[in-house]
Scaffold this motif. Structure first.
Motif, PDB file in Angstrom:
ATOM      1  N   GLY A 148       0.832  -1.202   0.000  1.00  0.00           N
ATOM      2  CA  GLY A 148       0.000   0.000   0.000  1.00  0.00           C
ATOM      3  C   GLY A 148       0.863   1.248   0.000  1.00  0.00           C
ATOM      4  O   GLY A 148       1.823   1.373  -0.773  1.00  0.00           O
ATOM      5  N   SER A 149       0.583   2.186   0.896  1.00  0.00           N
ATOM      6  CA  SER A 149       1.341   3.448   0.949  1.00  0.00           C
ATOM      7  C   SER A 149       2.720   3.262   1.540  1.00  0.00           C
ATOM      8  O   SER A 149       3.595   4.118   1.347  1.00  0.00           O
ATOM      9  CB  SER A 149       0.572   4.453   1.802  1.00  0.00           C
ATOM     10  N   GLN A 150       2.917   2.185   2.283  1.00  0.00           N
ATOM     11  CA  GLN A 150       4.160   1.925   3.016  1.00  0.00           C
ATOM     12  C   GLN A 150       4.466   3.037   4.020  1.00  0.00           C
ATOM     13  O   GLN A 150       5.610   3.234   4.419  1.00  0.00           O
ATOM     14  CB  GLN A 150       5.330   1.712   2.051  1.00  0.00           C
ATOM     15  N   GLN A 151       3.420   3.746   4.430  1.00  0.00           N
ATOM     16  CA  GLN A 151       3.564   4.755   5.475  1.00  0.00           C
ATOM     17  C   GLN A 151       3.396   4.108   6.845  1.00  0.00           C
ATOM     18  O   GLN A 151       3.138   2.914   6.964  1.00  0.00           O
ATOM     19  CB  GLN A 151       2.544   5.873   5.249  1.00  0.00           C
ATOM     20  N   GLN A 152       3.504   4.913   7.877  1.00  0.00           N
ATOM     21  CA  GLN A 152       3.471   4.410   9.248  1.00  0.00           C
ATOM     22  C   GLN A 152       2.111   3.799   9.565  1.00  0.00           C
ATOM     23  O   GLN A 152       1.067   4.357   9.237  1.00  0.00           O
ATOM     24  CB  GLN A 152       3.779   5.562  10.205  1.00  0.00           C
ATOM     25  N   GLN A 153       2.132   2.639  10.230  1.00  0.00           N
ATOM     26  CA  GLN A 153       0.903   1.921  10.538  1.00  0.00           C
ATOM     27  C   GLN A 153       0.065   2.648  11.594  1.00  0.00           C
ATOM     28  O   GLN A 153       0.602   3.249  12.527  1.00  0.00           O
ATOM     29  CB  GLN A 153       1.227   0.517  11.074  1.00  0.00           C
ATOM     30  N   VAL A 154      -1.248   2.553  11.425  1.00  0.00           N
ATOM     31  CA  VAL A 154      -2.210   2.988  12.443  1.00  0.00           C
ATOM     32  C   VAL A 154      -3.110   1.788  12.742  1.00  0.00           C
ATOM     33  O   VAL A 154      -3.665   1.172  11.826  1.00  0.00           O
ATOM     34  CB  VAL A 154      -3.051   4.188  11.963  1.00  0.00           C
TER      35      VAL A 154
ATOM     36  N   LEU B  44      -2.555  11.791  11.692  1.00  0.00           N
ATOM     37  CA  LEU B  44      -3.504  10.751  11.301  1.00  0.00           C
ATOM     38  C   LEU B  44      -4.004  11.088   9.905  1.00  0.00           C
ATOM     39  O   LEU B  44      -4.513  12.186   9.669  1.00  0.00           O
ATOM     40  CB  LEU B  44      -4.669  10.683  12.292  1.00  0.00           C
ATOM     41  N   HIS B  45      -3.898  10.136   8.979  1.00  0.00           N
ATOM     42  CA  HIS B  45      -4.008  10.458   7.554  1.00  0.00           C
ATOM     43  C   HIS B  45      -4.783   9.333   6.842  1.00  0.00           C
ATOM     44  O   HIS B  45      -4.746   8.177   7.254  1.00  0.00           O
ATOM     45  CB  HIS B  45      -2.586  10.569   6.992  1.00  0.00           C
ATOM     46  N   SER B  46      -5.474   9.662   5.766  1.00  0.00           N
ATOM     47  CA  SER B  46      -6.075   8.647   4.911  1.00  0.00           C
ATOM     48  C   SER B  46      -5.980   9.089   3.460  1.00  0.00           C
ATOM     49  O   SER B  46      -5.822  10.287   3.175  1.00  0.00           O
ATOM     50  CB  SER B  46      -7.534   8.390   5.297  1.00  0.00           C
ATOM     51  N   HIS B  47      -6.089   8.129   2.559  1.00  0.00           N
ATOM     52  CA  HIS B  47      -5.942   8.398   1.125  1.00  0.00           C
ATOM     53  C   HIS B  47      -6.625   7.278   0.351  1.00  0.00           C
ATOM     54  O   HIS B  47      -7.096   6.295   0.933  1.00  0.00           O
ATOM     55  CB  HIS B  47      -4.464   8.508   0.744  1.00  0.00           C
ATOM     56  N   GLN B  48      -6.696   7.426  -0.945  1.00  0.00           N
ATOM     57  CA  GLN B  48      -7.406   6.449  -1.783  1.00  0.00           C
ATOM     58  C   GLN B  48      -6.509   5.257  -2.111  1.00  0.00           C
ATOM     59  O   GLN B  48      -6.224   4.970  -3.277  1.00  0.00           O
ATOM     60  CB  GLN B  48      -7.918   7.117  -3.050  1.00  0.00           C
ATOM     61  N   ILE B  49      -6.093   4.590  -1.074  1.00  0.00           N
ATOM     62  CA  ILE B  49      -5.347   3.340  -1.179  1.00  0.00           C
ATOM     63  C   ILE B  49      -6.096   2.306  -0.351  1.00  0.00           C
ATOM     64  O   ILE B  49      -6.541   2.603   0.758  1.00  0.00           O
ATOM     65  CB  ILE B  49      -3.895   3.511  -0.652  1.00  0.00           C
ATOM     66  N   ALA B  50      -6.272   1.132  -0.895  1.00  0.00           N
ATOM     67  CA  ALA B  50      -7.068   0.108  -0.215  1.00  0.00           C
ATOM     68  C   ALA B  50      -6.413  -0.288   1.104  1.00  0.00           C
ATOM     69  O   ALA B  50      -5.190  -0.407   1.211  1.00  0.00           O
ATOM     70  CB  ALA B  50      -7.233  -1.114  -1.109  1.00  0.00           C
ATOM     71  N   ALA B  51      -7.258  -0.491   2.109  1.00  0.00           N
ATOM     72  CA  ALA B  51      -6.774  -0.954   3.405  1.00  0.00           C
ATOM     73  C   ALA B  51      -6.167  -2.351   3.265  1.00  0.00           C
ATOM     74  O   ALA B  51      -6.519  -3.107   2.352  1.00  0.00           O
ATOM     75  CB  ALA B  51      -7.919  -0.958   4.414  1.00  0.00           C
ATOM     76  N   PRO B  52      -5.264  -2.741   4.149  1.00  0.00           N
ATOM     77  CA  PRO B  52      -4.555  -4.023   3.978  1.00  0.00           C
ATOM     78  C   PRO B  52      -5.452  -5.254   4.049  1.00  0.00           C
ATOM     79  O   PRO B  52      -5.215  -6.234   3.346  1.00  0.00           O
ATOM     80  CB  PRO B  52      -3.535  -4.006   5.131  1.00  0.00           C
ATOM     81  N   ILE B  53      -6.502  -5.237   4.862  1.00  0.00           N
ATOM     82  CA  ILE B  53      -7.392  -6.391   4.996  1.00  0.00           C
ATOM     83  C   ILE B  53      -8.744  -6.101   4.344  1.00  0.00           C
ATOM     84  O   ILE B  53      -9.210  -6.847   3.498  1.00  0.00           O
ATOM     85  CB  ILE B  53      -7.585  -6.777   6.476  1.00  0.00           C
TER      86      ILE B  53
ATOM     87  N   ASN C 256     -10.626   2.553   2.758  1.00  0.00           N
ATOM     88  CA  ASN C 256      -9.356   3.236   2.534  1.00  0.00           C
ATOM     89  C   ASN C 256      -8.377   2.957   3.669  1.00  0.00           C
ATOM     90  O   ASN C 256      -8.775   2.796   4.823  1.00  0.00           O
ATOM     91  CB  ASN C 256      -9.572   4.745   2.421  1.00  0.00           C
ATOM     92  N   GLU C 257      -7.110   2.928   3.312  1.00  0.00           N
ATOM     93  CA  GLU C 257      -6.053   2.752   4.301  1.00  0.00           C
ATOM     94  C   GLU C 257      -5.946   3.996   5.175  1.00  0.00           C
ATOM     95  O   GLU C 257      -6.126   5.123   4.720  1.00  0.00           O
ATOM     96  CB  GLU C 257      -4.729   2.506   3.582  1.00  0.00           C
ATOM     97  N   VAL C 258      -5.656   3.808   6.452  1.00  0.00           N
ATOM     98  CA  VAL C 258      -5.375   4.901   7.391  1.00  0.00           C
ATOM     99  C   VAL C 258      -3.929   4.751   7.836  1.00  0.00           C
ATOM    100  O   VAL C 258      -3.498   3.656   8.226  1.00  0.00           O
ATOM    101  CB  VAL C 258      -6.319   4.864   8.603  1.00  0.00           C
ATOM    102  N   SER C 259      -3.180   5.837   7.767  1.00  0.00           N
ATOM    103  CA  SER C 259      -1.766   5.796   8.113  1.00  0.00           C
ATOM    104  C   SER C 259      -1.407   7.013   8.953  1.00  0.00           C
ATOM    105  O   SER C 259      -2.240   7.875   9.221  1.00  0.00           O
ATOM    106  CB  SER C 259      -0.912   5.765   6.838  1.00  0.00           C
ATOM    107  N   ALA C 260      -0.165   7.078   9.368  1.00  0.00           N
ATOM    108  CA  ALA C 260       0.389   8.266  10.027  1.00  0.00           C
ATOM    109  C   ALA C 260       1.425   8.849   9.075  1.00  0.00           C
ATOM    110  O   ALA C 260       2.348   8.150   8.644  1.00  0.00           O
ATOM    111  CB  ALA C 260       0.998   7.901  11.366  1.00  0.00           C
ATOM    112  N   TYR C 261       1.298  10.153   8.784  1.00  0.00           N
ATOM    113  CA  TYR C 261       2.068  10.743   7.679  1.00  0.00           C
ATOM    114  C   TYR C 261       2.489  12.168   8.028  1.00  0.00           C
ATOM    115  O   TYR C 261       1.767  12.903   8.707  1.00  0.00           O
ATOM    116  CB  TYR C 261       1.206  10.744   6.419  1.00  0.00           C
ATOM    117  N   GLY C 262       3.659  12.551   7.513  1.00  0.00           N
ATOM    118  CA  GLY C 262       4.119  13.931   7.633  1.00  0.00           C
ATOM    119  C   GLY C 262       4.458  14.325   9.056  1.00  0.00           C
ATOM    120  O   GLY C 262       4.837  13.506   9.887  1.00  0.00           O
ATOM    121  N   ASN C 263       4.292  15.642   9.341  1.00  0.00           N
ATOM    122  CA  ASN C 263       4.539  16.164  10.681  1.00  0.00           C
ATOM    123  C   ASN C 263       3.764  17.470  10.840  1.00  0.00           C
ATOM    124  O   ASN C 263       2.821  17.720  10.081  1.00  0.00           O
ATOM    125  CB  ASN C 263       6.041  16.355  10.932  1.00  0.00           C
ATOM    126  N   LEU C 264       4.170  18.322  11.756  1.00  0.00           N
ATOM    127  CA  LEU C 264       3.418  19.563  11.985  1.00  0.00           C
ATOM    128  C   LEU C 264       3.411  20.474  10.767  1.00  0.00           C
ATOM    129  O   LEU C 264       2.440  21.197  10.528  1.00  0.00           O
ATOM    130  CB  LEU C 264       4.017  20.323  13.183  1.00  0.00           C
TER     131      LEU C 264
END
Length: 741
Positions: A364-370, A420-429, A434-442
């Motif tokens: 998926g996004s390979q971003q930080q897991q939530v 806390l972030h989401s985007h149009q990428i399918a969730a892993p299961i 949509n997948e939910v990830s942790a992304y970016g910073n302040l």
């Protein structure tokens, strides 16, 4: 009046069958005495056989019970270390003594009984029950084991009476009882602080009560009929309150009940109100009573465990807030403002805390897991921040800005600083979400870091302009994608540490509790402390919540392909006794126990299941060809004493074939009992019409083999001392790891 007319016409509408004819002996006694009858009143001494037959139902179960006490209790305190799952269930019993809330995948009744055994033994609950650790002197572990063994002991006389109720002849009754008594795995499992002997006791008790109730079918609505109906329901409630495996024997009783009511429905002579009464009594006795007992066990569970403990996070925030010694909600500010640090709890049944960690999604996004996580740590903490279209939060000079219904916010993970972030990428299961990830910073991020608060309800106020700790239930909508933050009960694979998948679901269902969230703990030095925990959590909500959490966690107990579990086994290995289980270390200086069954009991009962299938097929083919080999009484005997035990085996075995969770040899023990009953039926069926000599020889050989093998393998039950190599004679196959030689 209807019942009187039915009786006058010779029908028994209690069960839809014709009234049984008066036995000839009773008919003879009813006529006036004749002169020639006086000659028959000469007192005659009873023969030894007659005396034996009269007293056998009394002394036989007593003798078998004495033997059960001897085999289950002998040297029960020989090993003074915490053995196998005593580490779990002894610890759970300790929590009841200390009143500390814990979480486990099994219902509470069995573990409450373990706690009771500790209280009776004078144990104060302070021992940690670490696996392999030596019991301290103040813990009377032998008494606690003996208390547990009592349930295994009582299975033996109940097996005897069950075989009698199934209309087996005396030699077959003894055979069944001996097979249960001399089953090595039953002996071993009964001698430790575990739940398995309680589960087996509940299963055997349910079958006995069912058989008793079945034999009262001609006496419907009589006191004894009601007694055994309700005792069946009580047994079901108790066995299900020990382990959910009890649902399998419940299914067997349910199958019988459906068939019984269907037959009554087909009896057109039965008045409708009688049929309705039958249905009503069974609903009360076999559904309502078991469910009330099951609920009662949880009510006691909640009442006893009134202190904060290691299992708090599995429960709702309001439930935790009302535990003694908890930090949830205590001294937490009530209203949420920008800059507040908080933990956010999912309100779905079995829901956990919103969580993130440095590990990333492998696809998926390979971003930080939530994820959602039930254990409390710093990775559950999130900061409430304004969205990127509003002025940044300045903790030094900023006035308080409250968050309420309609607020668009960002949630910043406290440990990694990511949004806390989401985007149009399918969730892993859940690929539809949509997948939910942790992304970016302040400073790095975009509008996909935004979440809009939608308040569902508030237990403290109807004013939704302020988000409140514990009391406010809210949803988080993604303004860009239009989806909602959701945490169902699907577990991620091992790369996600089996934690709960968090997604952004495209379905807008305000009633979906898995999209509901609340603030559990809250920290903000600028706000005054309060006590939102004054609001109570309803019992029904806590009851359902805990049961869903239990089932979710149980389903997550799947084999780990990256780890070798030497104790686990496969379903196909159990009926053929392919493997055993080492219950402790195998060093020469400790007492060793090996969980392995009596070879004849296993192999004979498994073969019996196949033979029963052949017997049924044989008679079906003969019947189809017009042969009348069986009387109605014979058909009933095959049906209730043969097919129902086989169905019980199937219902207890099949679930472990299809389930994905990790399995062990002791999961087969309830099914084994039904296989033993099936074997006893077959022995009775094939030998009941043979002459006494043939029966004596065959049963004598069976008894001798069962007892002989039991004695041969008894060291694995009572404890093997010294070098394990001296027990190599018990290693018949390489998979029986009794010895390292």
């Amino acid at each position: 009046m209807a019942a009187e007319k039915a009786a006058a016409s010779g029908a028994d509408y209690g069960d839809g069958l014709r009234k049984r004819p008066v036995p000839s002996s009773q008919a003879a006694s009813a006529r006036p005495a004749q002169p020639e009858d006086n000659k028959k009143f000469v007192r005659k001494e009873k023969s030894f056989v007659e005396n034996f037959e009269e007293w056998e139902p009394v002394f036989a179960p007593i003798l078998f019970t004495i033997l059960a006490f001897a085999t289950r209790l002998w040297k029960i305190g020989l090993s003074n270390i915490v053995t196998w799952d005593e580490a779990h269930f002894g610890k759970f019993g300790s929590y009841y003594i200390k009143h500390e809330y814990y979480f486990d995948v099994h219902p509470p009744l069995g573990k409450m009984l373990v706690g009771l055994s500790g209280v009776l033994a004078g144990y104060n609950g302070s021992f940690e029950f670490k696996s392999g650790e030596k019991y301290p002197e103040e813990v009377n572990y032998a008494f606690m084991r003996a208390f547990n063994a009592l349930f295994g002991i009582l299975c033996i006389p109940m097996a005897y009476f069950t075989a009698r109720e199934l209309n087996l002849r005396r030699p077959a009754v003894w055979l069944v009882t001996l097979m249960v008594l001399c089953e090595n795995s039953y002996t071993t499992i009964s001698r430790f602080i575990l739940l398995d002997s309680m589960l087996l006791f509940g299963t055997v008790a349910t079958v006995l009560c069912w058989a008793k109730f079945h034999n009262q079918r001609h006496n419907s609505f009589e006191p004894e009929w009601f007694f055994w109906l309700f005792m069946t329901g009580i047994s079901i409630g108790c066995v299900c309150s020990v382990k959910l495996v009890g649902l399998f024997v419940t299914a067997l009783v349910g199958l019988y009940t459906i068939e019984d009511l269907w037959n009554k429905f087909g009896d057109t002579k039965m008045p409708l109100h009688i049929l309705s009464t039958h249905l009503f009594c069974r609903v009360i006795g076999l559904i309502v009573i078991p469910f009330l007992i099951y609920m009662l066990s949880f009510a006691l569970h909640f009442a006893i465990l009134d202190r904060s403990g290691p299992g708090d996070a599995q429960m709702s925030s309001l439930f935790q807030a009302n535990l003694r010694g908890t930090n949830v909600g205590k001294n937490s500010p009530l209203e949420i403002v920008y800059g507040s640090r908080a933990t956010i709890k999912n309100m779905g049944y079995g829901g956990g805390l919103l969580h993130s960690h440095v590990q990333t999604y492998p696809e998926g996004s390979q971003q930080q897991q939530v994820t959602c996580y039930h254990h409390k740590d710093a990775n559950n903490d999130w900061f409430f921040y304004p969205n990127r279209n509003e002025p940044d939060y300045d903790p030094e000079s900023e006035e308080l800005r409250y968050i309420g219904d309609g607020s668009v916010i960002r949630l910043i993970h406290s440990q990694t600083g990511r949004n806390l972030h989401s985007h149009q990428i399918a969730a892993p299961i859940t690929k539809s979400a949509n997948e939910v990830s942790a992304y970016g910073n302040l400073t790095i991020g975009d509008a996909k870091d935004h979440w809009q608060v939608e308040v569902i309800r508030d237990a403290a106020s109807r004013d939704y302009s302020k988000l409140r700790t514990l009391t406010t239930a809210f949803r988080l909508k993604h303004p860009v994608l239009g989806c909602y933050l959701r945490a169902g009960n699907k577990n991620l694979p091992q790369w996600g540490f089996k934690q709960i998948e968090v997604t952004c679901t495209k379905e807008n269902n305000p009633k979906d509790a898995y999209t509901h969230w609340n603030v559990e703990s809250h920290w903000n030095d600028k706000l005054p402390p309060s006590d939102p925990g004054v609001y109570k959590s309803p019992f029904w909500h806590d009851f359902v919540h805990l049961n869903v959490a239990m089932m979710t966690s149980n389903n997550a107990l799947v084999p780990d392909p990256d780890k070798q579990d030497d104790l686990a086994s496969q379903w196909w290995q159990w009926p053929i006794l392919h493997v055993g289980l080492r219950m402790c270390g195998w060093d020469d200086n400790i007492v060793k126990y090996f969980l392995l069954g009596n070879p004849f009991v296993y192999w004979g009962s498994t073969a019996g299941l196949g033979v029963l299938g052949l017997v049924v097929a044989w008679y079906l083919v003969r019947w189809q060809r017009g042969y009348k080999d069986l009387r109605p009484a014979d058909v009933d005997q095959i049906h209730y004493a043969g097919l129902y035990p086989a169905a019980g085996w199937f219902l207890h075995y099949l679930p472990f074939v299809i389930m994905a969770r990790v399995t062990y040899v002791h999961h087969y023990y309830p099914a084994l009992y039904f296989a033993i009953l099936t074997f006893g039926f077959l022995a009775d069926w094939f030998l009941r019409n043979r002459n006494a000599g043939v029966q004596g020889v065959v049963y004598g050989v069976l008894y001798s083999v069962i007892v002989g093998l039991y004695i041969l393998f008894i060291p694995i039950c009572w404890g093997m001392t010294g070098s394990n190599k001296q027990y190599s004679y018990l290693k018949w196959f390489d998979t029986w790891r009794v010895s390292d030689s």
